[in-house]
Design a protein around this motif. Structure first.
Motif, PDB file in Angstrom:
ATOM      1  N   CYS A   1       0.736  -1.176  -0.097  1.00 34.92           N
ATOM      2  CA  CYS A   1      -0.111  -0.192  -0.153  1.00 34.92           C
ATOM      3  C   CYS A   1       1.037   1.401   0.136  1.00 34.92           C
TER       4      CYS A   1
ATOM      5  N   ASN B   1     -11.572  -2.062   0.211  1.00 31.09           N
ATOM      6  CA  ASN B   1     -11.009  -1.372   1.328  1.00 31.09           C
ATOM      7  C   ASN B   1     -12.332  -1.312   2.607  1.00 31.09           C
TER       8      ASN B   1
ATOM      9  N   HIS C   1      -6.462   3.353   1.171  1.00 29.69           N
ATOM     10  CA  HIS C   1      -5.419   2.300   1.035  1.00 29.69           C
ATOM     11  C   HIS C   1      -5.246   2.364  -0.570  1.00 29.69           C
TER      12      HIS C   1
END
Length: 175
Positions: free
Chosen positions: A116, A164, A170
């Motif tokens: 990420c 998410n 992210h």
């Protein structure tokens, strides 16, 4: 007491108007009956009617919330991602807000390191090999600042969709 009664009546009127019933007929009937009753009985009847309207409103609200929850319930399968970009080094998804998803298709055999970008400590590995059990479409979550799998093995042509579940944004990036 009178303020509470007024608020209850106003709330009931709003509920009736929201349901498409203007309540004019009921108001006229109540006025006719009210002229014939003593004040104490009028207050009791008004409180009972307000209580009934409030109960009906609560039941309608609960039903609406249940219907909304059913519509928003996550599906067990990954969403169709036929137009998903191919997974390759240097690729990255857009930032995902809570509930957003992104997909990548894994056509090439090999190992893919994923992280990420806003939170580089979040990492996972996708291994693509012939004959792997996971194929077709696979759904994974991003929650609690982690990918739901640390390592996953999939067959070539598999599409992985990440959703998410965090409040923080992210993304899915490839080293």
């Amino acid at each position: 007491m009178n303020k509470k009664l007024g608020l209850l009546l106003a709330g009931g009127a709003l509920i009736l108007s929201a349901c498409g019933n203007d309540g004019n007929q009921a108001s006229e009937e109540q006025n006719d009956v009210a002229e014939e009753m003593p004040v104490a009985e009028q207050e009791e009847n008004t409180e009972e009617a307000a209580s009934e309207e409030e109960t009906d409103a609560v039941e309608e609200t609960e039903e609406a919330e249940e219907e909304k929850a059913e519509e928003e319930a996550p599906e067990e399968e990954a969403p169709a991602a036929t137009d998903a970009p191919e997974a390759m080094s240097g690729e990255a998804s857009e930032l995902l807000s809570e509930g957003d998803s992104t997909s990548f298709v894994f056509n090439q055999t090999g190992e893919f390191s994923i992280f990420c970008e806003p939170h580089p400590v979040m990492k996972m590995t996708v291994i693509v090999e012939e004959g792997a059990e996971n194929s077709g479409e696979v759904a994974l979550d991003i929650a609690d600042y982690e990918f739901s799998k640390e390592t996953i093995t999939v067959a070539p042509g598999t599409t992985i969709t990440w959703t998410n579940q965090d409040l923080a944004q992210h993304n899915v990036a490839f080293e």
